[in-house]
Design a protein around this motif. Structure first.
Motif, PDB file in Angstrom:
ATOM      1  N   GLU A 136      17.654  77.766  12.843  1.00 55.26           N
ATOM      2  CA  GLU A 136      17.969  77.442  14.231  1.00 55.26           C
ATOM      3  C   GLU A 136      16.732  76.960  14.986  1.00 55.26           C
ATOM      4  O   GLU A 136      16.822  76.078  15.848  1.00 55.26           O
ATOM      5  CB  GLU A 136      18.555  78.674  14.926  1.00 55.26           C
ATOM      6  CG  GLU A 136      19.932  79.062  14.409  1.00 55.26           C
ATOM      7  CD  GLU A 136      20.490  80.277  15.126  1.00 55.26           C
ATOM      8  OE1 GLU A 136      19.864  80.728  16.109  1.00 55.26           O
ATOM      9  OE2 GLU A 136      21.545  80.779  14.707  1.00 55.26           O
ATOM     10  N   SER A 137      15.576  77.539  14.649  1.00 51.28           N
ATOM     11  CA  SER A 137      14.340  77.132  15.325  1.00 51.28           C
ATOM     12  C   SER A 137      13.990  75.684  15.027  1.00 51.28           C
ATOM     13  O   SER A 137      13.470  74.960  15.894  1.00 51.28           O
ATOM     14  CB  SER A 137      13.182  78.041  14.892  1.00 51.28           C
ATOM     15  OG  SER A 137      13.433  79.377  15.252  1.00 51.28           O
ATOM     16  N   GLU A 138      14.283  75.239  13.803  1.00 48.13           N
ATOM     17  CA  GLU A 138      13.961  73.863  13.425  1.00 48.13           C
ATOM     18  C   GLU A 138      14.960  72.872  14.020  1.00 48.13           C
ATOM     19  O   GLU A 138      14.589  71.763  14.410  1.00 48.13           O
ATOM     20  CB  GLU A 138      13.938  73.743  11.893  1.00 48.13           C
ATOM     21  CG  GLU A 138      12.766  74.482  11.248  1.00 48.13           C
ATOM     22  CD  GLU A 138      12.956  74.661   9.752  1.00 48.13           C
ATOM     23  OE1 GLU A 138      12.113  74.161   8.993  1.00 48.13           O
ATOM     24  OE2 GLU A 138      13.939  75.315   9.347  1.00 48.13           O
ATOM     25  N   ILE A 139      16.215  73.285  14.078  1.00 52.02           N
ATOM     26  CA  ILE A 139      17.248  72.359  14.569  1.00 52.02           C
ATOM     27  C   ILE A 139      17.282  72.314  16.091  1.00 52.02           C
ATOM     28  O   ILE A 139      17.447  71.248  16.697  1.00 52.02           O
ATOM     29  CB  ILE A 139      18.626  72.788  14.011  1.00 52.02           C
ATOM     30  CG1 ILE A 139      18.635  72.609  12.489  1.00 52.02           C
ATOM     31  CG2 ILE A 139      19.738  71.963  14.644  1.00 52.02           C
ATOM     32  CD1 ILE A 139      19.824  73.228  11.814  1.00 52.02           C
ATOM     33  N   ALA A 140      17.101  73.507  16.713  1.00 51.60           N
ATOM     34  CA  ALA A 140      17.124  73.613  18.178  1.00 51.60           C
ATOM     35  C   ALA A 140      18.371  72.918  18.738  1.00 51.60           C
ATOM     36  O   ALA A 140      19.486  73.204  18.322  1.00 51.60           O
ATOM     37  CB  ALA A 140      15.848  73.041  18.769  1.00 51.60           C
ATOM     38  N   ASN A 141      18.188  71.975  19.648  1.00 54.24           N
ATOM     39  CA  ASN A 141      19.327  71.307  20.289  1.00 54.24           C
ATOM     40  C   ASN A 141      19.629  69.934  19.700  1.00 54.24           C
ATOM     41  O   ASN A 141      20.347  69.146  20.317  1.00 54.24           O
ATOM     42  CB  ASN A 141      19.063  71.177  21.794  1.00 54.24           C
ATOM     43  CG  ASN A 141      18.963  72.524  22.471  1.00 54.24           C
ATOM     44  OD1 ASN A 141      19.725  73.432  22.164  1.00 54.24           O
ATOM     45  ND2 ASN A 141      18.008  72.655  23.389  1.00 54.24           N
ATOM     46  N   THR A 142      19.092  69.650  18.516  1.00 53.53           N
ATOM     47  CA  THR A 142      19.319  68.339  17.903  1.00 53.53           C
ATOM     48  C   THR A 142      20.802  68.141  17.597  1.00 53.53           C
ATOM     49  O   THR A 142      21.447  69.005  17.006  1.00 53.53           O
ATOM     50  CB  THR A 142      18.516  68.208  16.595  1.00 53.53           C
ATOM     51  OG1 THR A 142      17.140  68.498  16.859  1.00 53.53           O
ATOM     52  CG2 THR A 142      18.646  66.810  16.015  1.00 53.53           C
ATOM     53  N   ASP A 143      21.338  67.022  17.980  1.00 55.28           N
ATOM     54  CA  ASP A 143      22.739  66.691  17.704  1.00 55.28           C
ATOM     55  C   ASP A 143      22.839  66.188  16.264  1.00 55.28           C
ATOM     56  O   ASP A 143      22.304  65.134  15.919  1.00 55.28           O
ATOM     57  CB  ASP A 143      23.219  65.613  18.681  1.00 55.28           C
ATOM     58  CG  ASP A 143      24.690  65.271  18.479  1.00 55.28           C
ATOM     59  OD1 ASP A 143      25.368  65.973  17.686  1.00 55.28           O
ATOM     60  OD2 ASP A 143      25.164  64.299  19.098  1.00 55.28           O
ATOM     61  N   LEU A 144      23.535  66.921  15.433  1.00 55.26           N
ATOM     62  CA  LEU A 144      23.662  66.558  14.017  1.00 55.26           C
ATOM     63  C   LEU A 144      25.020  65.938  13.699  1.00 55.26           C
ATOM     64  O   LEU A 144      25.297  65.602  12.544  1.00 55.26           O
ATOM     65  CB  LEU A 144      23.457  67.802  13.139  1.00 55.26           C
ATOM     66  CG  LEU A 144      22.121  68.540  13.320  1.00 55.26           C
ATOM     67  CD1 LEU A 144      22.050  69.718  12.355  1.00 55.26           C
ATOM     68  CD2 LEU A 144      20.945  67.600  13.108  1.00 55.26           C
ATOM     69  N   THR A 145      25.846  65.762  14.682  1.00 57.50           N
ATOM     70  CA  THR A 145      27.192  65.223  14.466  1.00 57.50           C
ATOM     71  C   THR A 145      27.133  63.849  13.800  1.00 57.50           C
ATOM     72  O   THR A 145      26.473  62.931  14.303  1.00 57.50           O
ATOM     73  CB  THR A 145      27.955  65.107  15.790  1.00 57.50           C
ATOM     74  OG1 THR A 145      27.946  66.367  16.447  1.00 57.50           O
ATOM     75  CG2 THR A 145      29.390  64.656  15.550  1.00 57.50           C
ATOM     76  N   GLY A 146      27.829  63.733  12.669  1.00 56.05           N
ATOM     77  CA  GLY A 146      27.913  62.445  11.979  1.00 56.05           C
ATOM     78  C   GLY A 146      26.626  62.000  11.300  1.00 56.05           C
ATOM     79  O   GLY A 146      26.543  60.863  10.832  1.00 56.05           O
ATOM     80  N   LYS A 147      25.630  62.874  11.201  1.00 59.84           N
ATOM     81  CA  LYS A 147      24.335  62.502  10.616  1.00 59.84           C
ATOM     82  C   LYS A 147      24.240  62.931   9.149  1.00 59.84           C
ATOM     83  O   LYS A 147      24.903  63.873   8.712  1.00 59.84           O
ATOM     84  CB  LYS A 147      23.191  63.152  11.398  1.00 59.84           C
ATOM     85  CG  LYS A 147      23.188  62.827  12.883  1.00 59.84           C
ATOM     86  CD  LYS A 147      22.896  61.374  13.140  1.00 59.84           C
ATOM     87  CE  LYS A 147      22.926  61.047  14.633  1.00 59.84           C
ATOM     88  NZ  LYS A 147      21.906  61.774  15.403  1.00 59.84           N
ATOM     89  N   ILE A 148      23.390  62.240   8.396  1.00 66.00           N
ATOM     90  CA  ILE A 148      23.018  62.673   7.048  1.00 66.00           C
ATOM     91  C   ILE A 148      21.787  63.570   7.180  1.00 66.00           C
ATOM     92  O   ILE A 148      20.790  63.179   7.787  1.00 66.00           O
ATOM     93  CB  ILE A 148      22.720  61.476   6.129  1.00 66.00           C
ATOM     94  CG1 ILE A 148      23.985  60.640   5.909  1.00 66.00           C
ATOM     95  CG2 ILE A 148      22.164  61.943   4.791  1.00 66.00           C
ATOM     96  CD1 ILE A 148      23.774  59.411   5.040  1.00 66.00           C
ATOM     97  N   LEU A 149      21.876  64.775   6.609  1.00 62.83           N
ATOM     98  CA  LEU A 149      20.806  65.766   6.745  1.00 62.83           C
ATOM     99  C   LEU A 149      20.058  65.920   5.435  1.00 62.83           C
ATOM    100  O   LEU A 149      20.686  66.072   4.370  1.00 62.83           O
ATOM    101  CB  LEU A 149      21.384  67.122   7.154  1.00 62.83           C
ATOM    102  CG  LEU A 149      22.380  67.143   8.319  1.00 62.83           C
ATOM    103  CD1 LEU A 149      22.790  68.569   8.624  1.00 62.83           C
ATOM    104  CD2 LEU A 149      21.791  66.461   9.554  1.00 62.83           C
ATOM    105  N   LEU A 150      18.731  65.891   5.499  1.00 66.86           N
ATOM    106  CA  LEU A 150      17.892  66.173   4.343  1.00 66.86           C
ATOM    107  C   LEU A 150      17.368  67.596   4.505  1.00 66.86           C
ATOM    108  O   LEU A 150      16.609  67.896   5.431  1.00 66.86           O
ATOM    109  CB  LEU A 150      16.734  65.176   4.251  1.00 66.86           C
ATOM    110  CG  LEU A 150      15.801  65.336   3.047  1.00 66.86           C
ATOM    111  CD1 LEU A 150      16.554  65.164   1.730  1.00 66.86           C
ATOM    112  CD2 LEU A 150      14.646  64.342   3.130  1.00 66.86           C
TER     113      LEU A 150
END
Length: 519
Positions: A136-150
């Motif tokens: 959670e600390s790394e993602i914070a408020n980043t919007d990941l909707t529809g994204k490719i995650l590494l």
């Protein structure tokens, strides 16, 4: 300190209370014999049953054999007059037609493989999001909707601990993965150096068809398990390697970072229904008949040897889990004779032969979600998975023929743990080894057999296991290598424990907390 002290005192009283042997229960435990066990196992683990792979004719033969034995013993057929609970499975095969990064193609089941069953998708994107360890600390408020995650598919190093860096998902990573899925990404790229090893060692299971319970599409993102060179290709435009970023992420919190990369990925999934059944035999109790004790074992195995040059064409699965299935049949025989003689159990008993354990605990998962008897009334599951051999840790040891691993007994009920200990101390005097009795055990045995699907619903469990040996999931798992006196002694321990549970005044008190992963 006080809690520990009081629990220790209560354990001593419980042990003393169970010190007096019951001649009646000993009489029926003696009906569990090596000769009868060998008769059952020689059929169940014969070549005629073709390794009992779920969805194949051999598994159907095994199910019919178990049901016929339940009927012969006088057990009731509790599924609308049938011994079979249909488990609606779907066989799926995912085909990745395109996987290119910055114009460079990668080969499905060579550079990467895919876990799970997913809806068809075509992706053509120009950036990805590096999320480090996915906390959670790394993602914070980043919007990941529809994204490719590494994603770094390892446990994040913590001070004073040794992180789990294997490709097998840990409890921590399963929770992170669930959190990531909730953010509705398009795709998750789980990076781990174990990928080449997994593809080589477990080729059939990770590259072939997959079985799953038929469900509505969850909309979850596909999880692609990728090797490090693939990850490096995604990171080329920022001039950093995957290992460099991993080292940095382990030392400090790096916010999720967008990385430019031209990515084209296309995949489809072929699906077809598969016939599979759990096998249920039921013995109604007397004054406490609304409460149910479950004895479970999976009857499936991994099927035929895929090697066309192999001399031995069948993975017979004598230990895994022909031994557990045999144990269930022997325990059922002992209880059935006791009932005929007027010593029937106070609580009802369900003997449950699960299908699809080797495919992901599918039969027990389906039963736990569609129970024939309410889980609220299910007091305990005693699960037997591999009790006929000596595992690696005990080879050459003095007690190699007098031990069993007991897993999970105290996780939800300290009282259940005491009941199991008392039964052993009073009757069988096996060495109860608790080495793997830990939800954080790197082997993850607590999560790898059918008891797990009861535990996740709050039903106390004990899992009986002899440990892994050289013939685990190999053609050498033959009847000729089974130690039948040891199988019998372990089955008798389960019987003695079950006798107590079926006849005591109160069910085991649940005082443990279901782990986050089990939820």
């Amino acid at each position: 300190m006080k809690k520990i002290y009081l629990w220790a005192i209560s354990s001593v009283f419980a042990l003393n209370a169970c010190a007096q042997q019951n001649p009646t229960v000993i009489k029926y435990a003696k009906l569990i014999t090596a000769d009868d066990a060998k008769k059952h196992l020689s059929i169940i683990a014969s070549d005629a049953f073709e390794g009992r792979e779920t969805g194949k004719p051999g598994a159907e033969k095994a199910a019919n054999y178990i049901a016929a034995e339940f009927k012969r013993l006088g057990l009731q057929a509790p599924v609308n007059g049938s011994y079979f609970l249909d488990v609606p499975l779907v066989e799926s095969k995912l085909h990745v037609s395109t996987f290119t990064v910055n114009g460079k193609p990668f080969v499905f089941n060579q550079d990467f493989f895919v876990n799970g069953i997913y809806a068809d998708k075509n992706l053509n994107v120009h950036d990805i999001v590096f999320i480090g360890y996915g906390t959670e600390s790394e993602i914070a408020n980043t919007d990941l909707t529809g994204k490719i995650l590494l994603w770094i598919n390892e446990d994040r190093p913590e001070a004073g601990t040794k992180p789990n860096i294997s490709g097998r998902f840990s409890a921590i990573r399963n929770k992170i993965l669930a959190d990531l899925q909730s953010k509705k990404p398009a795709l998750i790229l789980a990076t781990n150096a174990d990928v080449p090893m997994v593809l080589k060692r477990y080729s059939k299971s990770v590259t072939g068809t997959r079985l799953g319970i038929k469900k509505e599409d969850t909309g979850n993102a596909a999880v692609f398990m990728i090797d490090i060179p693939v990850a490096n290709e995604f990171l080329k435009t920022i001039g950093k390697t995957y290992d460099e970023l991993k080292t940095a992420a382990a030392g400090t919190i790096i916010p999720a970072t967008t990385v430019k990369a031209d990515v084209v990925i296309s995949y489809i999934t072929e699906k077809k229904p598969v016939k599979a059944v759990d096998v249920l035999g039921y013995m109604p109790g007397t004054d406490l008949k609304d409460e149910v004790l479950v004895f479970s074992a999976h009857y499936d195995h991994i099927g035929l040897n895929p090697d066309p040059n192999a001399k031995d064409k069948v993975n017979n699965g004598a230990d895994d889990d022909g031994s557990g299935t045999t144990g269930i049949l022997e325990i059922a025989r002992a209880f059935s004779q006791a009932k005929k003689d007027g010593h029937g159990p106070r609580r009802s008993i369900l003997f449950l032969g699960n299908v699809g354990e080797e495919k992901g605990l599918l039969g027990s998962e389906y039963y736990s979600e569609h129970p024939v008897f309410p889980l609220a009334n299910t007091i305990t599951d005693l699960n037997i998975d591999m009790i006929g051999r000596v595992g690696y840790d005990y080879i050459g040891k003095p007690d190699s023929a007098n031990y069993v691993y007991a897993i999970g007994s105290a996780m939800l009920s300290k009282e259940l743990h005491e009941i199991g200990e008392n039964a052993n101390n009073t009757y069988t005097k096996l060495h109860l080894d608790y080495k793997y009795d830990d939800p954080n055990d790197p082997n993850r045995f607590y999560y790898r057999s059918d008891h797990y699907n009861f535990a996740k619903h709050g039903v106390p469990i004990i899992f009986y296991f002899n440990g892994v040996h050289a013939d685990y999931h190999a053609p050498g798992d033959e009847v000729s290598k089974i130690n039948f006196p040891l199988l019998v002694k372990r089955a008798q321990l389960v019987f003695y424990t079950g006798w107590d549970l079926a006849n005591r005044d109160k069910r085991p008190f649940v005082d443990g907390k279901i782990s986050e992963e089990v939820r």
